[in-house]
Enzyme design. Structure first.
Site, PDB file in Angstrom:
ATOM      1  N   LYS A   1      39.880  45.854  34.948  1.00  0.00           N
ATOM      2  CA  LYS A   1      38.753  45.396  36.215  1.00  0.00           C
ATOM      3  C   LYS A   1      37.651  44.783  35.992  1.00  0.00           C
ATOM      4  O   LYS A   1      36.276  45.988  35.142  1.00  0.00           O
ATOM      5  CB  LYS A   1      38.023  47.120  36.859  1.00  0.00           C
ATOM      6  CG  LYS A   1      38.292  46.992  38.785  1.00  0.00           C
ATOM      7  CD  LYS A   1      38.043  48.271  38.804  1.00  0.00           C
ATOM      8  CE  LYS A   1      38.196  48.600  40.434  1.00  0.00           C
ATOM      9  NZ  LYS A   1      38.378  49.525  40.812  1.00  0.00           N
TER      10      LYS A   1
ATOM     11  N   CYS B   1      41.481  46.766  43.482  1.00  0.00           N
ATOM     12  CA  CYS B   1      40.447  48.067  44.259  1.00  0.00           C
ATOM     13  C   CYS B   1      39.212  46.644  44.637  1.00  0.00           C
ATOM     14  O   CYS B   1      39.510  46.227  45.402  1.00  0.00           O
ATOM     15  CB  CYS B   1      40.343  49.323  43.715  1.00  0.00           C
ATOM     16  SG  CYS B   1      39.530  50.965  45.359  1.00  0.00           S
TER      17      CYS B   1
ATOM     18  N   GLU C   1      45.935  52.437  41.865  1.00  0.00           N
ATOM     19  CA  GLU C   1      45.196  52.890  40.970  1.00  0.00           C
ATOM     20  C   GLU C   1      45.238  54.477  41.031  1.00  0.00           C
ATOM     21  O   GLU C   1      44.784  55.233  42.017  1.00  0.00           O
ATOM     22  CB  GLU C   1      43.238  51.936  41.528  1.00  0.00           C
ATOM     23  CG  GLU C   1      42.315  52.708  40.758  1.00  0.00           C
ATOM     24  CD  GLU C   1      40.727  52.463  41.566  1.00  0.00           C
ATOM     25  OE1 GLU C   1      40.375  50.906  40.645  1.00  0.00           O
ATOM     26  OE2 GLU C   1      41.042  51.703  42.400  1.00  0.00           O
TER      27      GLU C   1
END
Length: 270
Positions: free
Chosen positions: A113, A156, A43
Site C-alpha cells: 500500500k 483502502c 484489508e
C-alpha cells in the site's frame, strides 16, 4: 476472460489471529458453495487491533496470513486476494501488503500500500497509519488472468487517489480490487460513491471486500462490501454484517459499456 462469480467478503476482524482465520475460512467456504471462483478478503483480514500490538506480532501474522491464503486457494481451487496484512520490513515498521494467490497456491501478484491513512476526523478519532506502516514505493500491479480478466490491485485509502486507478486502467485492468477497513464515519458519506466513481471513470468492475462493526474500543468500520459494474451499478452489497457480496463478472457487459462509453479512448491529457 470468461463469465464467473466473484465474492467480496465482509469480516469483523479482531485482535485475534486464530479467530480471524477461522472466520475467514467459514466465509470462503460460504462463497465457494455459492459458486465463487474469485474470492477477496478485506484489508486487515487476519488481524485488526492496536498498532503496537500489530507490530509485536507482525512476523507471526505475516507468516500465518500467507500460508492461509495459499492453503485456501489450493483447497478450494480458487483465486484469492488477501486484502492487506502486515509484513515486517525492519526498523520497527511493516508493509501493508495485499497478496493475490492462484488455485495452485502460487503467488500471482503482491502490492504494498502506497497511500497511508494519516487523518484527523471530525468525530474526534485520529489515525496515523504511517506510525507503524512504511509506504510502498511501487505502483500497484495488474495481473493478467486469461480466465478472470486483467486484475488491478489497490488497498483502502488508495480509493481517494484516482490517478492510481487511471494507471491501472492504462495497464489494461478490467477488474479493480479495493479491499478496505473503511471507517464508519467516512464510509457513510464516501465509500459507495468513491467505488462507483472508480468503476465509471475507468469502465472497470470494482470488487471491494470490507471490514464491518466494532473491532476494539477505538475502531469501528463501515461495512458494505460490494461489487460494482463498469457502468457504476451496484451488483451486490453485503450490508453491515459479516458475509459476502457475490456477483457475476461478465466480459460481455464490460465490452458493452466500453463500446457505449469509450471515455478511455477520448483522453486528451495522458
Amino acid at each position: 476472460m470468461k463469465s464467473y462469480l466473484a465474492a467480496a467478503l465482509q469480516m469483523t476482524s479482531l485482535p485475534d489471529l486464530k479467530k480471524n482465520l477461522v472466520q475467514a475460512e467459514e466465509l470462503i467456504d460460504l462463497a465457494v458453495r455459492q459458486g465463487a471462483e474469485l474470492v477477496t478478503l478485506p484489508e486487515n483480514f487476519s488481524f485488526l487491533g492496536e498498532e503496537q500490538e500489530k507490530l509485536v506480532h507482525a512476523e507471526a501474522i505475516a507468516q500465518a496470513s500467507e500460508k492461509f491464503l495459499k492453503t485456501m486457494a489450493q483447497r478450494f481451487q480458487i483465486t484469492i486476494l488477501g486484502g492487506g496484512f502486515p509484513v515486517p520490513v525492519g526498523n520497527g515498521k511493516v508493509y501493508n501488503t495485499a497478496l493475490l494467490v492462484g488455485p495452485n497456491g502460487e503467488e500471482l501478484a503482491r502490492y504494498e500500500k502506497v497511500h497511508l491513512f494519516d487523518v484527523n476526523l471530525p468525530d474526534g478519532n485520529t489515525y496515523e497509519e504511517s506510525s507503524t506502516v512504511l509506504a510502498g514505493m511501487r505502483m500497484p500491479p495488474v495481473y493478467p488472468s486469461k480466465e478472470l480478466g486483467n486484475l488491478g490491485l489497490s488497498v483502502c485509502y488508495d480509493v481517494r487517489f484516482p490517478e492510481l486507478y487511471r494507471h491501472l486502467s492504462q495497464m489494461g485492468a478490467e477488474v479493480l480490487f479495493v479491499p478496505a477497513a473503511f471507517t464508519a464515519y467516512t464510509g457513510k458519506d464516501h465509500w459507495q460513491v468513491l467505488l462507483q466513481a472508480r468503476a465509471i471513470e475507468n469502465t472497470c468492475y470494482v470488487i471491494a471486500p470490507a471490514q464491518t462493526g466494532r473491532h476494539y474500543s477505538m475502531r469501528q468500520t463501515h461495512g458494505h462490501a460490494m461489487i460494482v459494474d463498469p457502468w457504476g451499478a451496484v451488483l451486490a452489497d453485503a450490508g453491515d454484517q459479516p458475509g459476502a457480496a457475490i456477483a457475476a463478472i461478465e466480459p460481455s457487459r464490460l465490452e458493452q459499456v466500453r463500446r457505449q462509453m469509450p471515455s478511455l479512448q477520448h483522453r486528451v491529457f495522458v
